[in-house]
Write a protein that holds these residues in place. Structure first.
Motif, PDB file in Angstrom:
ATOM      1  N   LYS A   1       0.827  -1.206   0.000  1.00 32.60           N
ATOM      2  CA  LYS A   1       0.000   0.000   0.000  1.00 32.60           C
ATOM      3  C   LYS A   1       0.859   1.253   0.000  1.00 32.60           C
ATOM      4  O   LYS A   1       0.589   2.219  -0.730  1.00 32.60           O
TER       5      LYS A   1
ATOM      6  N   GLU B   1      -2.607   9.493   0.395  1.00 35.30           N
ATOM      7  CA  GLU B   1      -3.271   8.219   0.642  1.00 35.30           C
ATOM      8  C   GLU B   1      -3.878   7.737  -0.674  1.00 35.30           C
ATOM      9  O   GLU B   1      -3.974   8.495  -1.642  1.00 35.30           O
ATOM     10  N   LEU B   2      -4.278   6.477  -0.690  1.00 38.34           N
ATOM     11  CA  LEU B   2      -4.842   5.935  -1.928  1.00 38.34           C
ATOM     12  C   LEU B   2      -6.171   6.596  -2.257  1.00 38.34           C
ATOM     13  O   LEU B   2      -7.043   6.709  -1.381  1.00 38.34           O
TER      14      LEU B   2
ATOM     15  N   TYR C   1      -8.226   2.415  -3.865  1.00 36.88           N
ATOM     16  CA  TYR C   1      -8.349   1.643  -2.630  1.00 36.88           C
ATOM     17  C   TYR C   1      -9.298   0.467  -2.812  1.00 36.88           C
ATOM     18  O   TYR C   1      -9.092  -0.608  -2.239  1.00 36.88           O
TER      19      TYR C   1
END
Length: 471
Positions: free
Chosen positions: A182, A193-194, A199
């Motif tokens: 990740k 962040e994804l 995600y």
């Protein structure tokens, strides 16, 4: 980064792959669809025209985020193995299990599309870090394993002496740490962040659900499975929820991704990028080279640096929660004789060639791997025996030979012999060519041997004095 131009490039790649697979697809072996070879799954195969209908869903992050994926179909393949004992005789060893997962056809579109996006970014990262020549697998370089192996062998041939260190990672795809994966994914996208759509794909690949093929066949039964083949789909959604939902399992561990998914290839290269950078820098500092093909690592270095190299490899893999398969670690020392010829020995000074990407190199000539050649001979013998048995069972005098020639001789389009011919064209090794010469005559010889088993025995296989004749 998803846009119309990138999507068009991905569609072109998919169609080119479809055309390539159609060339090598066996007759009667099923259609080749846009997502690859046709296989039974929980949905119908994807047609070329259908891609335009799915384009809005693939390009819309919100629709991707809401996507509900079917479970993978998981098949455990057992590969026969043979090992040499201390007496030098090859004997059957315990088979090696290999888990292969097949994504549903429409799910594969999403995995492939997001994999293509990551692949474009990863190519730029590989070039920026100077390791584009080190990472060999799952990349569109215009070369194949034969070219990669020849490059390494040519490098060794130019050295006065060197040591080749080959490493293999134990259960590579099954042990990829989700946390590191990740973080690498986020770093590649240059995000904090994804994104939510990424995600969703990440969760589908890490917390993946699967159904074992054996359990599926048992639940459907022989008659039900035959109906599935006729309609080219295993079940419809309501049937899946009613019959097969209890069969699905979920990967609850914090490691492992499904091997065989369209996205697995690029994720494996992304995961190993830190190792590639460090080992490439070490090799350059010691006037050597580093290459990696998926989970197979190779270092060619000056003699005397092998201990430091092995320690570095172990440390780097340990940092990624990976382990070396010690049984597959090879150390081959190449030195010059008084006559100036290059010879290859292992750490015990025994004459053993370096095995790399399906070929062997002893310093003087390139050959096909002995295990690959033995497997070809075994399959040839088994295929001929089966063809003869079918012919005699049907009361025929002659065996149907065209299929045998297609599978086991240079007359076929895609088999072991044609692969060997390509290997000869790349390497120019006459010794390799001699290994597979006379393929048509070989099939004819085995046919005569197998048909001879029936003569004088009233058509009954075996009998007194029966034995298998080797090559």
């Amino acid at each position: 980064m998803a846009d119309e131009t990138l999507f068009a490039r991905w569609g072109k790649q998919m169609r080119r792959r479809q055309q390539t697979q159609a060339v090598y697809a066996p007759k009667g072996g099923g259609d080749v669809t846009l997502a690859g070879k046709s296989y039974l799954h929980f949905d119908f195969a994807v047609s070329d025209a259908e891609l335009a209908e799915w384009k809005p869903k693939l390009l819309d992050p919100e629709q991707v985020r809401q996507r509900s994926f079917y479970p993978f179909l998981k098949m455990v393949k057992l590969r026969k193995r043979f090992k040499k004992g201390e007496d030098g005789v090859r004997r059957p060893a315990s088979p090696k299990p290999r888990d292969i997962c097949y994504a549903a056809h429409h799910d594969a579109l999403f995995y492939s599309w997001y994999g293509f996006q990551l692949e474009q970014l990863l190519e730029l990262r590989l070039q920026a870090m100077g390791v584009e020549e080190c990472v060999l697998a799952y990349r569109a370089t215009g070369r194949n394993n034969l070219h990669f192996a020849k490059e390494v062998f040519d490098y060794i041939a130019d050295q006065s002496s060197c040591v080749a260190l080959a490493f293999d990672v134990t259960k590579f795809f099954d042990t990829l740490d989700h946390g590191h994966l990740k973080r690498s994914w986020v770093d590649l996208l240059a995000e904090r962040e994804l994104p939510r759509d990424h995600y969703t794909i990440f969760k589908a690949m890490t917390r993946f659900r699967f159904v074992l093929v054996e359990q599926l066949q048992e639940a459907l039964g022989a008659e039900g499975f035959a109906r599935c083949k006729r309609r080219r789909r295993l079940v419809y959604p309501h049937q899946f929820r009613a019959q097969l939902l209890p069969l699905q399992q979920t990967n609850l561990e914090k490691r492992g991704i499904p091997q065989g998914a369209p996205l697995s290839a690029v994720l494996s290269n992304l995961y190993m990028l830190p190792v590639d950078i460090v080992l490439h820098q070490f090799a350059e500092a010691n006037q050597g080279i580093y290459r990696r093909y998926c989970d197979d690592l190779l270092l060619v270095l000056p003699i005397g640096t092998e201990h430091a190299a092995e320690a570095l490899v172990r440390a780097q893999l340990s940092g990624l929660c990976l382990e070396l398969n010690e049984g597959k670690t090879e150390r081959r020392f190449f030195t010059r004789t008084e006559a100036g010829e290059l010879e290859c020995r292992d750490e015990k000074c025994a004459f053993l060639p370096l095995q790399y990407l399906g070929l062997e190199y002893c310093g003087r000539q390139v050959l096909l791997r002995g295990s690959s050649l033995a497997k070809y001979h075994q399959r040839l013998r088994s295929g001929v025996r089966k063809a003869v048995w079918k012919a005699k069972k049907a009361g025929g005098e002659k065996t149907y030979r065209r299929k045998l020639y297609t599978r086991f001789t240079r007359l076929g389009e895609s088999n072991f012999i044609t692969y060997a011919e390509r290997a000869y064209q790349v390497t120019g090794s006459e010794a390799l060519r001699r290994q597979v010469s006379g393929s048509v005559e070989r099939v004819q010889r085995v046919l005569r041997q197998e048909e001879g088993r029936y003569r004088g025995r009233g058509g009954v296989i075996g009998g007194v004095g029966h034995r298998r004749v080797g090559f």
